[in-house]
Design a protein around this motif. Structure first.
Motif, short mmCIF file in Angstrom:
data_model
loop_
_atom_site.label_atom_id
_atom_site.label_comp_id
_atom_site.label_asym_id
_atom_site.label_seq_id
_atom_site.Cartn_x
_atom_site.Cartn_y
_atom_site.Cartn_z
N GLY A 298 42.93 50.03 41.55
CA GLY A 298 41.77 49.19 41.82
C GLY A 298 42.13 47.79 42.26
N ALA A 299 43.28 47.66 42.94
CA ALA A 299 43.71 46.33 43.40
C ALA A 299 44.69 46.51 44.55
CB ALA A 299 44.37 45.57 42.26
N ALA A 300 44.79 45.46 45.37
CA ALA A 300 45.74 45.50 46.49
C ALA A 300 47.18 45.42 45.97
CB ALA A 300 45.46 44.33 47.43
N THR B 186 44.07 52.47 45.33
CA THR B 186 42.77 52.96 44.87
C THR B 186 42.83 53.28 43.38
OG1 THR B 186 42.39 53.87 47.06
CG2 THR B 186 40.98 54.69 45.30
N ARG C 73 42.23 38.83 39.05
CA ARG C 73 40.89 39.24 39.53
C ARG C 73 40.48 38.48 40.79
NH1 ARG C 73 38.81 39.23 34.09
NH2 ARG C 73 39.09 41.30 33.24
N GLU C 74 40.72 37.14 40.78
CA GLU C 74 40.25 36.35 41.93
C GLU C 74 40.90 36.79 43.24
OE1 GLU C 74 43.03 32.42 41.19
OE2 GLU C 74 41.61 33.12 39.70
N ALA C 75 42.13 37.32 43.14
CA ALA C 75 42.84 37.76 44.35
C ALA C 75 42.64 39.26 44.59
CB ALA C 75 44.33 37.45 44.23
N GLY C 76 42.16 39.97 43.57
CA GLY C 76 42.01 41.43 43.69
C GLY C 76 43.34 42.11 43.99
N ALA C 77 44.40 41.56 43.43
CA ALA C 77 45.74 42.05 43.79
C ALA C 77 46.63 42.15 42.55
CB ALA C 77 46.39 41.11 44.79
N VAL D 214 46.84 42.26 37.16
CA VAL D 214 45.93 42.12 38.30
C VAL D 214 45.21 40.78 38.19
CG1 VAL D 214 43.88 43.06 39.45
CG2 VAL D 214 45.63 44.62 38.53
#
Ligand SMILES: CC(C)(COP(=O)(O)OP(=O)(O)OC[C@H]1O[C@@H](n2cnc3c(N)ncnc32)[C@H](O)[C@@H]1OP(=O)(O)O)[C@@H](O)C(=O)NCCC(=O)NCCS
Length: 165
Positions: A22-24, A19, A62-66, A60
């Protein structure tokens, strides 16, 4: 990566850490090597919170959010293998599933630009002699080998330098 984030990550409070950033977070991170690395960086930030911008960033995608890796400097100008006062040293890791797509190259380019904007004159990179991907990155970005050093954790390293003037 802020001290609060690194503390949560090292304590195993992974939801909180995800959290905060802001990413996995990949399940395999941090491994034992990165745990030691993150403890070192946390110690530096605890001793002097103003160092944070000169330390490690999470990469990070962005497209994977990870989080797919991390990159940064060893510290502010003066903190580098050859101990040159006007220079910084870069470090970077991309996690295995995301390698070979130019992410580390993009990250190091961004670090170079960031350092240049802050008046840094020289960057170093210390690379193991068998680390072909990392050697390819520094050579591609214009670093030239200026020496060698022995790292307690990683052994023999080739020292590369990039002059920004
Ligand atoms: C080194 C590392 C960060 C590279 O990340 P990456 O995102 O895959 O790197 P990039 O895709 O930006 O670039 C890799 C380059 O190495 C080249 N490469 C990959 N394997 C290679 C090999 N066996 N021999 C020669 N070149 C190789 C690629 O072709 C690419 O160069 P190119 O863009 O000119 O084609 C990653 O492998 C890593 O995290 N390794 C472990 C940590 C580490 O060694 N960090 C560096 C410490 S100095």
């Amino acid at each position: 990566m802020s001290p609060v984030f690194v503390e949560a990550l090292l304590d195993g409070r992974r939801l909180e850490a995800a959290t905060l950033i802001g990413a996995a977070l990949p399940d395999a991170w941090p491994d034992a090597h990165d745990e030691r690395f993150l403890h070192r960086r946390l110690g530096q930030m605890r001793r002097d919170p103003e160092l944070q911008p000169w330390l490690a960033r999470a990469l990070v995608l962005r497209e994977a959010g990870a989080v797919v890796g991390h990159a940064g400097f060893h510290g502010p100008p003066g903190v580098n293998g050859p101990a040159q006062p006007d220079a910084v040293e870069v470090g970077y890791t991309v996690f295995p599933p995301h390698r070979g797509k130019g992410l580390a190259t993009e990250a190091v380019r961004a670090l170079i630009a960031w350092a240049r904007e802050r008046g840094v004159h020289r960057l170093y990179a210390s690379v193991g002699p068998g680390n072909e991907p990392s050697l390819a990155i520094v050579r591609k970005l214009g670093f030239v080998q200026t020496g060698e050093q022995w790292d307690e954790e990683d052994g023999r390293e080739l020292v590369f330098e990039l002059a920004l003037d």
